[in-house]
Motif scaffolding. Structure first.
Motif, PDB file in Angstrom:
ATOM      1  N   GLY A   1       0.846  -1.189   0.000  1.00 31.39           N
ATOM      2  CA  GLY A   1       0.000   0.000   0.000  1.00 31.39           C
ATOM      3  C   GLY A   1       0.878   1.235   0.000  1.00 31.39           C
ATOM      4  O   GLY A   1       2.096   1.157  -0.196  1.00 31.39           O
ATOM      5  N   ARG A   2       0.246   2.374   0.216  1.00 29.57           N
ATOM      6  CA  ARG A   2       0.988   3.627   0.312  1.00 29.57           C
ATOM      7  C   ARG A   2       0.612   4.328   1.607  1.00 29.57           C
ATOM      8  O   ARG A   2      -0.533   4.250   2.056  1.00 29.57           O
ATOM      9  N   LEU A   3       1.593   4.994   2.173  1.00 32.03           N
ATOM     10  CA  LEU A   3       1.375   5.684   3.443  1.00 32.03           C
ATOM     11  C   LEU A   3       0.491   6.900   3.246  1.00 32.03           C
ATOM     12  O   LEU A   3       0.672   7.676   2.297  1.00 32.03           O
ATOM     13  N   GLY A   4      -0.424   7.065   4.177  1.00 38.60           N
ATOM     14  CA  GLY A   4      -1.282   8.250   4.153  1.00 38.60           C
ATOM     15  C   GLY A   4      -0.747   9.375   5.001  1.00 38.60           C
ATOM     16  O   GLY A   4      -1.349  10.450   5.069  1.00 38.60           O
ATOM     17  N   ALA A   5       0.390   9.147   5.669  1.00 41.08           N
ATOM     18  CA  ALA A   5       1.001  10.176   6.509  1.00 41.08           C
ATOM     19  C   ALA A   5       2.473   9.841   6.662  1.00 41.08           C
ATOM     20  O   ALA A   5       2.900   8.692   6.462  1.00 41.08           O
ATOM     21  N   ALA A   6       3.289  10.846   7.015  1.00 35.96           N
ATOM     22  CA  ALA A   6       4.706  10.627   7.271  1.00 35.96           C
ATOM     23  C   ALA A   6       4.880   9.775   8.527  1.00 35.96           C
ATOM     24  O   ALA A   6       4.057   9.817   9.445  1.00 35.96           O
ATOM     25  N   MET A   7       5.953   8.979   8.564  1.00 37.48           N
ATOM     26  CA  MET A   7       6.213   8.111   9.700  1.00 37.48           C
ATOM     27  C   MET A   7       7.680   8.223  10.101  1.00 37.48           C
ATOM     28  O   MET A   7       8.559   8.373   9.247  1.00 37.48           O
ATOM     29  N   PRO A   8       7.968   8.141  11.408  1.00 37.00           N
ATOM     30  CA  PRO A   8       9.347   8.284  11.870  1.00 37.00           C
ATOM     31  C   PRO A   8      10.179   7.046  11.594  1.00 37.00           C
ATOM     32  O   PRO A   8       9.651   5.984  11.250  1.00 37.00           O
ATOM     33  N   ALA A   9      11.488   7.187  11.779  1.00 37.35           N
ATOM     34  CA  ALA A   9      12.395   6.054  11.648  1.00 37.35           C
ATOM     35  C   ALA A   9      12.097   5.017  12.730  1.00 37.35           C
ATOM     36  O   ALA A   9      11.503   5.321  13.767  1.00 37.35           O
ATOM     37  N   VAL A  10      12.496   3.789  12.467  1.00 37.28           N
ATOM     38  CA  VAL A  10      12.213   2.662  13.361  1.00 37.28           C
ATOM     39  C   VAL A  10      13.507   2.230  14.050  1.00 37.28           C
ATOM     40  O   VAL A  10      14.587   2.242  13.443  1.00 37.28           O
ATOM     41  N   GLY A  11      13.385   1.807  15.302  1.00 35.51           N
ATOM     42  CA  GLY A  11      14.540   1.363  16.068  1.00 35.51           C
ATOM     43  C   GLY A  11      14.818  -0.115  15.897  1.00 35.51           C
ATOM     44  O   GLY A  11      14.799  -0.643  14.785  1.00 35.51           O
ATOM     45  N   ASN A  12      15.021  -0.827  17.021  1.00 32.85           N
ATOM     46  CA  ASN A  12      15.456  -2.224  16.967  1.00 32.85           C
ATOM     47  C   ASN A  12      14.325  -3.224  17.084  1.00 32.85           C
ATOM     48  O   ASN A  12      14.548  -4.397  17.366  1.00 32.85           O
ATOM     49  N   ARG A  13      13.089  -2.780  16.883  1.00 31.00           N
ATOM     50  CA  ARG A  13      11.931  -3.680  16.879  1.00 31.00           C
ATOM     51  C   ARG A  13      11.038  -3.356  15.688  1.00 31.00           C
ATOM     52  O   ARG A  13      10.862  -2.186  15.337  1.00 31.00           O
TER      53      ARG A  13
END
Length: 401
Positions: free
Chosen positions: A328-340
């Motif tokens: 799909g495509r994101l409907g909003a910006a999302m932050p970077a992901v850590g170790n999970r």
């Protein structure tokens, strides 16, 4: 202890269980189950050449007519052994067998009838064999129609019936015991004074289990008391799966691990690299697989969808028990992901996955508005609206919605 990646944890969980032995079920009973063996046809479908339309059966060699009408053929009739003579036609209806020697159907609106004679007045069939369903064009006797591990929905049941089957080999859904732990829990609808909390996880898990064909054989609330939890574990060991909610972390009141070990069980793995749902426990007690889910309801929902429901499908013999993501495509910006790996509750519409506003692991109101999970892998960089993403929608997970 390092956190186990989600995919590895799912594989290890499924490796602990063996699909249950099959039983023969009627078509009505088999709906929703998984076929335990390949299904072969016992007959041809259609059983002979059939008309696909209302009209007139003719020999293509006699085009463009006219034809002398010599009878009619309706669905359910059996043709005589006599071949259709040159220059003759037979009135025929949808689903009726073609007369011997006839190879084409002229639509009724393409002819005019004058007594016992019909004449072509429209475009006609255009080619031999038009508007005819040839014998065995759908399937032939001995053809393999359904593979083992396929889920039996309405279309598969209809196909099995057409193929000549009244009974199907299907593996039953596993028996599941639900244990919810916590001094604070009260039954849904009971008085809930300060310090208490309605026990929502048990009701949620039961709905999830029964929605994919599992059978709940025990469901109870247990206080935060090690002997009580241990005794409940022992009593639940007759199930194929024991699923607990709460008590899976490392606090003083998190008793699932010591209770499982005290009941004579073993831990296979614990703690998953996922958010929400890190404190997941998987073990074994006698023949039962023990799945310890977190107590927060959103965490229990997500881990239940990703681990419990695939385990139920695996017991029932599903060829592909794990849910399959879609793009799909994101409907909003999302932050970077850590170790999970993050499983972000979202609303999915027209291929656009938009995170719901409140992602707290206890926020069921927001979770109940979701119909999908956005998968954000470990170490994923920040993403902008419109970028591609992997999504698990509710139907793929086995959830209603």
């Amino acid at each position: 202890m390092s956190l186990l990646p989600v995919e590895e944890a799912q594989a290890r969980l499924l490796a602990l269980a063996t699909p249950l032995p099959p039983t023969a079920l009627s078509l009505a009973q088999a709906v929703g189950g998984y076929l335990a063996a390949p299904l072969a046809a016992r007959r041809d479908q259609p059983w002979t050449d059939l008309s696909a339309m209302d009209g007139y059966a003719v020999r293509w060699a006699d085009m463009p007519g006219p034809w002398r009408l010599v009878g009619e053929m309706a669905a359910g009739a059996v043709p005589s052994g006599d071949a259709l003579a040159a220059g003759t036609a037979m009135r025929i209806f949808t689903g009726a067998p073609m007369p011997v020697g006839a190879d084409t159907v002229i639509l009724q609106e393409d002819v005019t009838a004058d007594g016992a004679t019909i004449r072509l007045t429209g475009e006609g069939p255009g080619a031999p064999g038009r508007h005819v369903r040839p014998r065995a064009s759908d399937f032939g006797a001995s053809d393999t129609l359904l593979s083992a591990g396929m889920r039996l929905g309405p279309a598969q049941i209809a196909l099995a019936a057409l193929a000549g089957h009244a009974m199907l080999p299907v593996r039953p859904g596993p028996r599941v015991a639900i244990l919810s732990t916590g001094d604070e829990l009260v039954p849904p609808g009971a008085p809930c004074p300060p310090g208490k909390l309605p026990a929502s996880n048990g009701a949620m898990l039961r709905a999830m289990i029964e929605g994919v064909g599992g059978a709940v054989i025990d469901k109870r609330l247990i206080p935060d008391d090690l002997p009580a939890v241990t005794a409940a574990m022992r009593e639940a060991a007759r199930a194929d799966i024991i699923v607990t909610s709460g008590g899976a972390s490392v606090g003083d009141h998190d008793l699932i691990r010591p209770a499982l070990e005290g009941a004579g069980g073993t831990i296979d793995f614990w703690r998953i690299a996922m958010r929400p749902g890190k404190p997941l426990i998987v073990g074994r007690l006698d023949q039962a697989i023990v799945l310890g889910l977190p107590g927060n309801p959103v965490s229990a929902l997500v881990t239940g969808a990703l681990f419990l429901l695939p385990l139920i499908r695996h017991f029932a013999g599903a060829a592909a028990p794990l849910p399959r993501p879609r793009t799909g495509r994101l409907g909003a910006a999302m932050p970077a992901v850590g170790n999970r790996t993050d499983f972000v509750r979202a609303t999915l519409k027209d291929g656009i996955a938009t995170p719901i506003g409140f992602q707290d692991s206890a926020a069921m109101r927001a979770a109940a508005q979701a119909n999908a999970l956005i998968i954000r892998p470990i170490g994923a960089p920040a993403a902008q609206a419109g970028e591609e993403t992997q999504v698990l929608d509710w139907p793929s997970l086995g959830l209603v919605g």
